[in-house]
Scaffold this active site. Sequence first.
Site, PDB file in Angstrom:
ATOM      1  N   LYS A 105       0.910  -1.230   0.163  1.00  0.00           N
ATOM      2  CA  LYS A 105       0.127   0.073   0.067  1.00  0.00           C
ATOM      3  C   LYS A 105       1.070   1.168   0.012  1.00  0.00           C
ATOM      4  O   LYS A 105       2.238   1.100   0.251  1.00  0.00           O
ATOM      5  CB  LYS A 105      -1.006  -0.135   1.321  1.00  0.00           C
ATOM      6  CG  LYS A 105      -0.227  -0.011   2.656  1.00  0.00           C
ATOM      7  CD  LYS A 105      -1.237  -0.183   3.733  1.00  0.00           C
ATOM      8  CE  LYS A 105      -0.399  -0.163   5.056  1.00  0.00           C
ATOM      9  NZ  LYS A 105      -1.278   0.003   6.194  1.00  0.00           N
ATOM     10  N   TYR A 164      18.030  29.119   7.586  1.00  0.00           N
ATOM     11  CA  TYR A 164      16.851  30.021   8.009  1.00  0.00           C
ATOM     12  C   TYR A 164      16.920  30.100   9.417  1.00  0.00           C
ATOM     13  O   TYR A 164      16.893  29.127  10.342  1.00  0.00           O
ATOM     14  CB  TYR A 164      15.562  29.665   7.536  1.00  0.00           C
ATOM     15  CG  TYR A 164      15.022  29.846   6.027  1.00  0.00           C
ATOM     16  CD1 TYR A 164      15.094  30.776   5.512  1.00  0.00           C
ATOM     17  CD2 TYR A 164      15.122  28.548   5.015  1.00  0.00           C
ATOM     18  CE1 TYR A 164      14.991  30.985   4.186  1.00  0.00           C
ATOM     19  CE2 TYR A 164      15.042  28.706   3.922  1.00  0.00           C
ATOM     20  CZ  TYR A 164      14.640  30.122   3.279  1.00  0.00           C
ATOM     21  OH  TYR A 164      14.524  30.191   2.024  1.00  0.00           O
TER      22      TYR A 164
END
Length: 372
Positions: free
Chosen positions: A35, A256
């Site tokens: 899956k 950042y």
Amino acid sequence: MGRPLVADIDLDALRHNYRLARDLAPSSQALAVIKADAYGHGAVACAHALNDLAPAFAVACIEEAESLRRGGIDKPIVLLEGIFSRDELPRVEELGLWLSVHSEWQVEALLAFRPRAPIPTWIKVDSGMHRLGFAPEHLPSVWHRLQDAPDRVSGLHLMSHFATADLLDDDYFQHQLARINELATSLDAPTCLANSPATLAWPRAHGAWNRPGVMLYGSNPLEGGNDASRKLKPVMTLRSEIIAIRDIEAGEPVGYGGRWKAPRRSRIGVVAAGYGDGYDRHAIDGTPVLVEGQRTCLVGKVSMDMLTVDLTDLPQAGIGSRVVLWGQDRDGEILSIDEVASYCDTISYTLLTGILPRVPRHYHGGVQADEA
């Protein structure tokens, strides 16, 4: 050549891990769970690699099954969550799928359907996960109703899911196993209980079928691991290269927000990989990375397209140096995805399924003759 970020998929390792699941439970059949696009590895490619080994596959929904059928997979496919509406049943029949049922409306829809041949059906019981499935006290009536409809239903099995099988000593697991075994004995029902951790660590949970999932892709689902889980081989290697280098002074920030500041004069490498590729933005400073087969670490916040690593103690590293973000370096050094996940405060499942489509998958291996 283009951007150097690639997810290498080792289909031989996939086959090795499937054989391990199979060999740990020689009296069971192993349902290969593919899956979520085979946990990010590519469901069609992985199914073809396992097609001569696995007697059946498992997916979450009919859309995933349709993709496999379009890709040429004709083995049985189990819908682990069953149907989401009754109008899917004609397609279930057309595709030759096996069905699971976990709710009364699904049972009613199945009993009202008129298939040309009975549909193999597995009944989910909620033994303690409290997610999907019939309560144990209601399960026998469901079982007998379906058993009494041989023109619609065949191959009845009892299925359940463990909440704590990853813990190697857990009372709740024992409670769940006792509940489901009591039911199975009273109904003389074959079972499908064992997920990856139960396949690896709990032989008493092995049934007619087991459901190895994440272990097929080389991730250890057990807390602490055991001898069996240590035999797993990584299937995905997420690799890239150094694309730029910066020399910075002590105290200078990187990335950042300036989260990381150099504790000394440092050499920083920029890697072509970021959260826009699926690498987890929550990775903290110190998250391990391999550069030219040597361990170093991430420094600074992950950006959309780039991340930065400390090369101060790797003078041999330069532009174009190979980087492994998880998986196996070409020299054999392994960086476990489970270790990387722990630095991201998550699990391997989210990292593997989170790799985005712009990252090319390169497949190798996957011989089609069973060597066992």
